[in-house]
Design a protein around this motif. Structure first.
Motif, PDB file in Angstrom:
ATOM      1  N   GLU A  89      -5.777  -7.148  -0.506  1.00  0.00           N
ATOM      2  CA  GLU A  89      -4.395  -7.590  -0.344  1.00  0.00           C
ATOM      3  C   GLU A  89      -3.619  -7.347  -1.636  1.00  0.00           C
ATOM      4  OE1 GLU A  89      -4.109 -11.483   1.315  1.00  0.00           O
ATOM      5  OE2 GLU A  89      -5.494 -11.041   2.944  1.00  0.00           O
ATOM      6  N   SER A  90      -3.521  -6.078  -1.974  1.00  0.00           N
ATOM      7  CA  SER A  90      -2.756  -5.674  -3.148  1.00  0.00           C
ATOM      8  C   SER A  90      -1.264  -5.782  -2.859  1.00  0.00           C
ATOM      9  CB  SER A  90      -3.107  -4.226  -3.512  1.00  0.00           C
ATOM     10  OG  SER A  90      -2.753  -3.356  -2.443  1.00  0.00           O
ATOM     11  N   ASP A  91      -0.462  -5.727  -3.904  1.00  0.00           N
ATOM     12  CA  ASP A  91       0.990  -5.727  -3.700  1.00  0.00           C
ATOM     13  C   ASP A  91       1.402  -4.490  -2.904  1.00  0.00           C
ATOM     14  OD1 ASP A  91       1.116  -8.064  -5.092  1.00  0.00           O
ATOM     15  OD2 ASP A  91       1.895  -7.173  -6.951  1.00  0.00           O
ATOM     16  N   LYS A 151       0.625  -5.139   0.779  1.00  0.00           N
ATOM     17  CA  LYS A 151       1.509  -6.140   1.375  1.00  0.00           C
ATOM     18  C   LYS A 151       2.939  -5.620   1.518  1.00  0.00           C
ATOM     19  CE  LYS A 151       0.144  -9.370  -1.550  1.00  0.00           C
ATOM     20  NZ  LYS A 151      -0.031 -10.690  -2.232  1.00  0.00           N
ATOM     21  N   GLU A 152       3.424  -4.876   0.530  1.00  0.00           N
ATOM     22  CA  GLU A 152       4.777  -4.329   0.629  1.00  0.00           C
ATOM     23  C   GLU A 152       4.859  -3.274   1.719  1.00  0.00           C
ATOM     24  OE1 GLU A 152       6.407  -3.041  -3.117  1.00  0.00           O
ATOM     25  OE2 GLU A 152       5.514  -4.742  -4.172  1.00  0.00           O
ATOM     26  N   ASN A 153       3.847  -2.431   1.813  1.00  0.00           N
ATOM     27  CA  ASN A 153       3.836  -1.420   2.876  1.00  0.00           C
ATOM     28  C   ASN A 153       3.790  -2.073   4.259  1.00  0.00           C
ATOM     29  OD1 ASN A 153       3.827   0.643   0.961  1.00  0.00           O
ATOM     30  ND2 ASN A 153       1.615   0.923   1.032  1.00  0.00           N
ATOM     31  N   CYS A 154       2.972  -3.129   4.368  1.00  0.00           N
ATOM     32  CA  CYS A 154       2.875  -3.835   5.656  1.00  0.00           C
ATOM     33  C   CYS A 154       4.198  -4.498   6.027  1.00  0.00           C
ATOM     34  CB  CYS A 154       1.771  -4.898   5.591  1.00  0.00           C
ATOM     35  SG  CYS A 154       0.079  -4.260   5.680  1.00  0.00           S
ATOM     36  N   SER A 155       4.821  -5.144   5.062  1.00  0.00           N
ATOM     37  CA  SER A 155       6.038  -5.904   5.360  1.00  0.00           C
ATOM     38  C   SER A 155       7.180  -4.997   5.797  1.00  0.00           C
ATOM     39  CB  SER A 155       6.462  -6.735   4.138  1.00  0.00           C
ATOM     40  OG  SER A 155       6.868  -5.892   3.071  1.00  0.00           O
ATOM     41  N   GLN A 156       7.228  -3.781   5.263  1.00  0.00           N
ATOM     42  CA  GLN A 156       8.308  -2.861   5.621  1.00  0.00           C
ATOM     43  C   GLN A 156       7.882  -1.809   6.634  1.00  0.00           C
ATOM     44  OE1 GLN A 156      10.985  -1.511   2.575  1.00  0.00           O
ATOM     45  NE2 GLN A 156      10.237  -3.023   1.077  1.00  0.00           N
ATOM     46  N   ASN A 157       6.586  -1.820   6.976  1.00  0.00           N
ATOM     47  CA  ASN A 157       6.028  -0.873   7.947  1.00  0.00           C
ATOM     48  C   ASN A 157       6.357   0.571   7.590  1.00  0.00           C
ATOM     49  OD1 ASN A 157       4.450  -0.322  10.219  1.00  0.00           O
ATOM     50  ND2 ASN A 157       6.249  -0.160  11.545  1.00  0.00           N
ATOM     51  N   ARG A 158       6.264   0.851   6.308  1.00  0.00           N
ATOM     52  CA  ARG A 158       6.419   2.215   5.820  1.00  0.00           C
ATOM     53  C   ARG A 158       5.775   2.279   4.436  1.00  0.00           C
ATOM     54  NH1 ARG A 158      10.490   3.441   2.157  1.00  0.00           N
ATOM     55  NH2 ARG A 158      11.684   1.639   1.417  1.00  0.00           N
ATOM     56  N   ILE A 159       5.637   3.476   3.890  1.00  0.00           N
ATOM     57  CA  ILE A 159       5.038   3.630   2.561  1.00  0.00           C
ATOM     58  C   ILE A 159       6.106   3.357   1.512  1.00  0.00           C
ATOM     59  CG2 ILE A 159       3.935   5.228   0.959  1.00  0.00           C
ATOM     60  CD1 ILE A 159       2.703   6.626   3.409  1.00  0.00           C
ATOM     61  N   ALA A 204       6.509   7.839  -2.522  1.00  0.00           N
ATOM     62  CA  ALA A 204       7.295   7.023  -1.599  1.00  0.00           C
ATOM     63  C   ALA A 204       8.762   7.445  -1.635  1.00  0.00           C
ATOM     64  CB  ALA A 204       7.168   5.550  -1.970  1.00  0.00           C
ATOM     65  N   MET A 205       9.359   7.490  -0.461  1.00  0.00           N
ATOM     66  CA  MET A 205      10.767   7.856  -0.357  1.00  0.00           C
ATOM     67  C   MET A 205      11.654   6.611  -0.494  1.00  0.00           C
ATOM     68  SD  MET A 205      11.001  11.138  -0.033  1.00  0.00           S
ATOM     69  CE  MET A 205       9.691  11.156  -1.290  1.00  0.00           C
ATOM     70  N   PRO A 206      12.890   6.769  -0.943  1.00  0.00           N
ATOM     71  CA  PRO A 206      13.800   5.622  -1.065  1.00  0.00           C
ATOM     72  C   PRO A 206      14.019   4.938   0.281  1.00  0.00           C
ATOM     73  CG  PRO A 206      14.677   7.537  -2.220  1.00  0.00           C
ATOM     74  CD  PRO A 206      13.501   8.016  -1.442  1.00  0.00           C
ATOM     75  N   ASP A 207      14.280   3.650   0.225  1.00  0.00           N
ATOM     76  CA  ASP A 207      14.511   2.854   1.428  1.00  0.00           C
ATOM     77  C   ASP A 207      15.716   3.397   2.198  1.00  0.00           C
ATOM     78  OD1 ASP A 207      14.926   0.960   3.362  1.00  0.00           O
ATOM     79  OD2 ASP A 207      14.788  -0.765   2.011  1.00  0.00           O
ATOM     80  N   THR A 228       0.611   1.902  -8.814  1.00  0.00           N
ATOM     81  CA  THR A 228       0.028   1.225  -7.668  1.00  0.00           C
ATOM     82  C   THR A 228      -1.098   0.289  -8.114  1.00  0.00           C
ATOM     83  OG1 THR A 228      -1.104   1.556  -5.561  1.00  0.00           O
ATOM     84  CG2 THR A 228      -1.608   3.119  -7.299  1.00  0.00           C
ATOM     85  N   ASP A 229      -1.311  -0.763  -7.353  1.00  0.00           N
ATOM     86  CA  ASP A 229      -2.454  -1.648  -7.589  1.00  0.00           C
ATOM     87  C   ASP A 229      -3.452  -1.539  -6.433  1.00  0.00           C
ATOM     88  OD1 ASP A 229      -0.886  -2.921  -5.684  1.00  0.00           O
ATOM     89  OD2 ASP A 229      -1.259  -4.935  -6.460  1.00  0.00           O
ATOM     90  N   ASN A 230      -3.434  -0.396  -5.757  1.00  0.00           N
ATOM     91  CA  ASN A 230      -4.333  -0.137  -4.637  1.00  0.00           C
ATOM     92  C   ASN A 230      -5.714   0.240  -5.175  1.00  0.00           C
ATOM     93  OD1 ASN A 230      -5.388   0.541  -2.079  1.00  0.00           O
ATOM     94  ND2 ASN A 230      -4.640   2.646  -2.257  1.00  0.00           N
TER      95      ASN A 230
END
Length: 558
Positions: free
Chosen positions: A108-110, A113-121, A130-133, A152-154
């Motif tokens: 459960e790296s940042d 969790k960030e990728n999961c929350s936004q459902n994108r890389i 990663a592309m801009p939001d 990254t902290d992956n």
């Protein structure tokens, strides 16, 4: 099975690193099977599940076999482009009383969790930028192009121990403490809060007293340096995360804007050996990656205009040896072992003719089949075990143009030239049988008893495919090779577990997680007798496991 052929010492390696610096031409392989399912997203198994034992599991094996590797390769419509980018999936095989259970959990790296929350890389990885939001304004997206990419902290490469705690790591400055019992993600730790490094390897070395050594780069205005890091064993005066960590020595990069990439390093009882290889990192390209869209992988290139250079530092005093040791350009990712003998360092490592292998492991290549897959494999350099010997007694009075190696058991040489450079040529630690196995990677030894000591045996994966296709045991004295192989199965890095109170170097077992792309076949934990290299037993797992990287065995006393 065991096969052996007589071969004049060093013949193969002279061809492998010949005067034209070209690798021996191998017959191309055809008909490689598709391994795409081994690089597809897996489900985690957060609760221990039983396995089916075939054969037996020695009851003296008590502990946890912990492994790490990529396990999730997309978020929403976004897909990672490189194998090394997948989100870390941690695996645990618990072995006790002849039984084995299996569980796995995503770190459960940042980044996760960030990728999961936004459902994108959202966070860039090694091979994916990663592309801009898209929800941001055009102006905000434009400004984000000029931001320095955050690391990254992956931590998907390895498990390691610092001060009796377990961590997982990639190669950035961010690591995560992990509960080895439940595979729960604990605190995130930033190396740069303790020492001046911008990252660290996922392959530390351990002294018997628990002192740990690692290496990390420092990018500063005054130049780039490769720093040797020392983490003391945990004691009353060093309570807390990584307390007491220090930089022992800094080695200046030959080229500050294009330092060398490295994945591991060597260690003897008294020295650290750093290999500055011609795999170069373009720092400016990384810093401007948000603007250019280039990934870290795009910023790493092979430049054979540079020699491969061995740097030696006293790990106790930090003093650098006044001479560096040079060799023909080669690439390396993993060292095997190193030790001191008669004023020399004997350094064994896996070598390849170039450093272009990183680009081979793009997911588009790993998902290929048929002739396209064969072409990818046949274009890649093979990795073979080599021995270099570094004469530490070299000084200004050392005579020129004579072999400085006094050791009668190796054909490796070192010669001081008129320009003061010490030039090294290697000994091959294999015979032609290993060529048939596609070389060797993911090396392992009886680490707890023979790391930094003279030794006879090492183990690894043969690479008749883009990933491990066999397990190998090498007798350094005879060059004899023992092989375990089963069609349709792909073994991971071998880990040696010694028998209790063992007195022989190869008295113990080899553990390897063996995976398969075939749905009708089962993944399993393989247990081999390290001496005979025959199967003792296997524990079949009823879930899909992707092909991973590295791991450790944590015994019950850890």
């Amino acid at each position: 099975m065991t096969r052996k052929e007589s071969l004049e010492p060093n013949t193969v390696l002279k061809n492998y690193f010949n005067e034209d610096k070209k690798q021996l031409t191998y017959t191309g392989r055809t008909g490689l099977e598709c391994i795409a399912p081994l690089f597809q997203t897996a489900e985690e198994t957060p609760q221990p599940i039983p396995t089916q034992i075939i054969g037996s599991v020695p009851k003296w094996i008590k502990g946890s076999f912990l492994r790490n590797g990529p396990g999730k390769f997309e978020f929403g419509e976004d897909k990672f482009t490189h194998w090394f980018d997948g989100m870390a999936l941690m695996h645990k095989f618990r072995i006790e009383n002849g039984n084995v259970t299996y569980m796995s959990r995503f770190l459960e790296s940042d980044s996760y969790k960030e990728n999961c929350s936004q459902n994108r890389i959202v966070v860039s990885e090694f091979g994916t930028t990663a592309m801009p939001d898209p929800c941001k304004s055009i102006f905000s997206r434009f400004l984000s192009r000029f931001e320095i990419p955050k690391p990254t902290d992956n931590g998907n490469i390895n498990f390691m121990r610092y001060q009796n705690d377990y961590y997982v790591s990639t190669e950035t400055n961010l690591i995560h403490k992990v509960d080895p019992e439940l595979l729960e993600t604990k605190e995130k730790v930033d190396w740069s809060k303790y020492v001046a490094v911008n990252g660290a390897t996922a392959h530390p070395h351990y002294d018997p007293d628990g002192t740990t050594y690692n290496m990390g780069n420092s990018y500063a205005k005054q130049g780039t340096s490769y720093n040797i890091i020392k983490i003391p064993s945990k004691g009353p005066e060093t309570e807390g995360t990584l307390q007491g960590v220090q930089i022992v020595c800094s080695i200046a990069a030959k080229n500050s804007t294009r330092p060398s990439y490295y994945h591991s390093f060597g260690m003897t009882e008294n020295y650290i050996i750093f290999v500055e290889q011609p795999i170069k990192i373009n720092i400016l390209k990384i810093l401007t990656s948000n603007l250019s869209g280039a990934s870290i992988a795009d910023s790493i290139t092979w430049d054979p205009a540079y020699d491969t250079v061995f740097h030696v530092a006293n790990k106790h005093t930090g003093e650098l040896h006044p001479f560096t040791f040079h060799a023909h350009p080669f690439g390396t990712f993993h060292q095997i072992n190193a030790y001191e003998d008669e004023g020399c360092i004997v350094f064994d490592l896996c070598c390849m003719k170039d450093g272009k292998l990183l680009s081979v492991y793009k997911l588009q290549n790993l998902h290929k089949d048929g002739q396209a897959l064969d072409q990818v494999y046949n274009s890649a350099a093979r990795s073979f075990p080599c021995r270099y010997v570094l004469p530490l007694t070299t000084d200004s009075n050392t005579p020129q143009d004579i072999n400085l190696i006094p050791l009668g058991y190796t054909t490796a040489t070192a010669t001081k030239r008129a320009d003061g450079m010490v030039w090294c040529t290697p000994e091959s630690l294999y015979d032609t049988t290993m060529e048939e196995q596609g070389g060797l990677e993911f090396p392992a030894i009886n680490y707890s008893k023979y790391n930094t000591n003279k030794y006879r045996y090492f183990y690894g994966c043969g690479f008749q495919h883009l990933i491990g296709s066999s397990l190998l045991k090498v007798d350094i004295h005879s060059k004899e090779l023992k092989i375990w192989q089963e069609e349709g199965f792909y073994p991971s890095e071998p880990v040696f577990v010694p028998c209790p109170d063992s007195t022989e170097e190869d008295s113990g077992v080899i553990l390897s997680a063996v995976v398969t792309p075939h749905k009708e076949k089962s993944t399993f934990l393989l247990i081999l007798d390290a001496k005979t290299f025959t199967e003792i037993g296997r524990a079949e797992v009823p879930v899909h496991i992707p092909y991973g990287f590295h791991g450790i065995f944590a015994d019950q006393h850890s």
